[in-house]
Design a protein around this motif. Sequence first.
Motif, PDB file in Angstrom:
ATOM      1  N   PRO A 147      -6.487   1.541  -7.341  1.00 46.32           N
ATOM      2  CA  PRO A 147      -6.589   2.818  -6.643  1.00 46.32           C
ATOM      3  C   PRO A 147      -7.809   2.767  -5.729  1.00 46.32           C
ATOM      4  O   PRO A 147      -8.889   2.368  -6.165  1.00 46.32           O
ATOM      5  CB  PRO A 147      -6.788   3.846  -7.749  1.00 46.32           C
ATOM      6  CG  PRO A 147      -6.691   3.119  -9.043  1.00 46.32           C
ATOM      7  CD  PRO A 147      -6.779   1.662  -8.753  1.00 46.32           C
TER       8      PRO A 147
ATOM      9  N   LYS B  48       0.854  -1.196   0.000  1.00 46.40           N
ATOM     10  CA  LYS B  48       0.000   0.000   0.000  1.00 46.40           C
ATOM     11  C   LYS B  48       0.880   1.233   0.000  1.00 46.40           C
ATOM     12  O   LYS B  48       1.908   1.274   0.687  1.00 46.40           O
ATOM     13  CB  LYS B  48      -0.878  -0.025   1.245  1.00 46.40           C
ATOM     14  CG  LYS B  48      -1.565   1.283   1.568  1.00 46.40           C
ATOM     15  CD  LYS B  48      -2.463   1.157   2.787  1.00 46.40           C
ATOM     16  CE  LYS B  48      -1.705   1.310   4.060  1.00 46.40           C
ATOM     17  NZ  LYS B  48      -2.576   1.420   5.237  1.00 46.40           N
TER      18      LYS B  48
ATOM     19  N   VAL C 150      -2.882  -3.371  -9.871  1.00 47.40           N
ATOM     20  CA  VAL C 150      -3.024  -2.111  -9.130  1.00 47.40           C
ATOM     21  C   VAL C 150      -4.500  -1.800  -8.897  1.00 47.40           C
ATOM     22  O   VAL C 150      -5.326  -1.976  -9.793  1.00 47.40           O
ATOM     23  CB  VAL C 150      -2.345  -0.960  -9.895  1.00 47.40           C
ATOM     24  CG1 VAL C 150      -2.573   0.372  -9.204  1.00 47.40           C
ATOM     25  CG2 VAL C 150      -0.873  -1.237 -10.068  1.00 47.40           C
TER      26      VAL C 150
ATOM     27  N   ASN D 258     -10.191   5.053  -3.656  1.00 50.58           N
ATOM     28  CA  ASN D 258     -10.614   6.442  -3.439  1.00 50.58           C
ATOM     29  C   ASN D 258     -11.682   6.486  -2.357  1.00 50.58           C
ATOM     30  O   ASN D 258     -12.464   5.541  -2.230  1.00 50.58           O
ATOM     31  CB  ASN D 258     -11.156   7.044  -4.733  1.00 50.58           C
ATOM     32  CG  ASN D 258     -10.096   7.081  -5.812  1.00 50.58           C
ATOM     33  OD1 ASN D 258      -8.987   7.499  -5.568  1.00 50.58           O
ATOM     34  ND2 ASN D 258     -10.441   6.619  -6.991  1.00 50.58           N
TER      35      ASN D 258
ATOM     36  N   SER E 156      -7.694   8.158   0.608  1.00 55.03           N
ATOM     37  CA  SER E 156      -7.340   7.575  -0.690  1.00 55.03           C
ATOM     38  C   SER E 156      -5.935   6.997  -0.642  1.00 55.03           C
ATOM     39  O   SER E 156      -5.050   7.519   0.034  1.00 55.03           O
ATOM     40  CB  SER E 156      -7.414   8.638  -1.787  1.00 55.03           C
ATOM     41  OG  SER E 156      -8.731   9.099  -1.941  1.00 55.03           O
ATOM     42  N   LYS E 157      -5.730   5.895  -1.371  1.00 54.75           N
ATOM     43  CA  LYS E 157      -4.427   5.213  -1.400  1.00 54.75           C
ATOM     44  C   LYS E 157      -4.377   4.289  -2.606  1.00 54.75           C
ATOM     45  O   LYS E 157      -5.378   4.094  -3.293  1.00 54.75           O
ATOM     46  CB  LYS E 157      -4.188   4.433  -0.116  1.00 54.75           C
ATOM     47  CG  LYS E 157      -5.288   3.411   0.166  1.00 54.75           C
ATOM     48  CD  LYS E 157      -5.228   2.872   1.576  1.00 54.75           C
ATOM     49  CE  LYS E 157      -5.971   3.701   2.459  1.00 54.75           C
ATOM     50  NZ  LYS E 157      -6.791   3.769   3.391  1.00 54.75           N
ATOM     51  N   TYR E 158      -3.225   3.701  -2.847  1.00 52.67           N
ATOM     52  CA  TYR E 158      -3.033   2.764  -3.945  1.00 52.67           C
ATOM     53  C   TYR E 158      -2.577   1.424  -3.377  1.00 52.67           C
ATOM     54  O   TYR E 158      -1.711   1.373  -2.520  1.00 52.67           O
ATOM     55  CB  TYR E 158      -1.967   3.259  -4.922  1.00 52.67           C
ATOM     56  CG  TYR E 158      -2.308   4.568  -5.570  1.00 52.67           C
ATOM     57  CD1 TYR E 158      -3.081   4.610  -6.719  1.00 52.67           C
ATOM     58  CD2 TYR E 158      -1.865   5.765  -5.021  1.00 52.67           C
ATOM     59  CE1 TYR E 158      -3.406   5.815  -7.322  1.00 52.67           C
ATOM     60  CE2 TYR E 158      -2.180   6.977  -5.618  1.00 52.67           C
ATOM     61  CZ  TYR E 158      -2.956   6.988  -6.756  1.00 52.67           C
ATOM     62  OH  TYR E 158      -3.274   8.191  -7.345  1.00 52.67           O
ATOM     63  N   TYR E 159      -3.163   0.363  -3.896  1.00 48.29           N
ATOM     64  CA  TYR E 159      -2.751  -0.993  -3.536  1.00 48.29           C
ATOM     65  C   TYR E 159      -2.131  -1.649  -4.763  1.00 48.29           C
ATOM     66  O   TYR E 159      -2.574  -1.416  -5.891  1.00 48.29           O
ATOM     67  CB  TYR E 159      -3.947  -1.829  -3.088  1.00 48.29           C
ATOM     68  CG  TYR E 159      -4.565  -1.373  -1.804  1.00 48.29           C
ATOM     69  CD1 TYR E 159      -3.978  -1.667  -0.585  1.00 48.29           C
ATOM     70  CD2 TYR E 159      -5.748  -0.648  -1.811  1.00 48.29           C
ATOM     71  CE1 TYR E 159      -4.551  -1.243   0.597  1.00 48.29           C
ATOM     72  CE2 TYR E 159      -6.319  -0.218  -0.626  1.00 48.29           C
ATOM     73  CZ  TYR E 159      -5.720  -0.525   0.575  1.00 48.29           C
ATOM     74  OH  TYR E 159      -6.285  -0.101   1.745  1.00 48.29           O
TER      75      TYR E 159
ATOM     76  N   HIS F 101       1.581   7.312  -4.404  1.00 48.71           N
ATOM     77  CA  HIS F 101       1.668   6.911  -5.808  1.00 48.71           C
ATOM     78  C   HIS F 101       1.495   5.393  -5.931  1.00 48.71           C
ATOM     79  O   HIS F 101       1.552   4.676  -4.942  1.00 48.71           O
ATOM     80  CB  HIS F 101       3.004   7.352  -6.424  1.00 48.71           C
ATOM     81  CG  HIS F 101       4.192   6.757  -5.738  1.00 48.71           C
ATOM     82  ND1 HIS F 101       4.825   7.363  -4.688  1.00 48.71           N
ATOM     83  CD2 HIS F 101       4.854   5.597  -5.940  1.00 48.71           C
ATOM     84  CE1 HIS F 101       5.829   6.605  -4.279  1.00 48.71           C
ATOM     85  NE2 HIS F 101       5.865   5.522  -5.024  1.00 48.71           N
ATOM     86  N   VAL F 102       1.320   4.948  -7.164  1.00 46.58           N
ATOM     87  CA  VAL F 102       1.185   3.512  -7.419  1.00 46.58           C
ATOM     88  C   VAL F 102       2.508   2.819  -7.104  1.00 46.58           C
ATOM     89  O   VAL F 102       3.553   3.234  -7.611  1.00 46.58           O
ATOM     90  CB  VAL F 102       0.795   3.261  -8.891  1.00 46.58           C
ATOM     91  CG1 VAL F 102       0.784   1.781  -9.204  1.00 46.58           C
ATOM     92  CG2 VAL F 102      -0.546   3.891  -9.211  1.00 46.58           C
TER      93      VAL F 102
END
Length: 105
Positions: free
Chosen positions: A100, A46, A98, A102, A79-82, A50-51
């Motif tokens: 995202p 995580k 990936v 939100n 919000s985050k990127y996995y 950014h990705v």
Amino acid sequence: ILNYIKKRRGGVEAVANLRSSIENGMIRLDWNNPKDEDFKGVIVVKNAFHVPSTPYDGQKLYGGTDAYTYDNFGDHDVSKYYAVFAYDEVPHFSEPAVLPYNIDN
């Protein structure tokens, strides 16, 4: 007699169908593992900015052979990127799957 062992040059296939849901106040991530015979596990990462581009580019949430995990370390209102990386025994890592996340989800 010499017997050559064929060396794998690339990683296994990426996981498929990465998705999220809220369960008991935590974010649950589910995916389908590749059916490759060399598949040994996945690493879930995580990153809030950014990705993740590598399995080491963020906070590691899970490592193993299951097809799900929970993010119980953070707020589900942020919000985050996995990213989920599959690997073989070397380990060669796959391209990331990936997701995202939100706060509008």
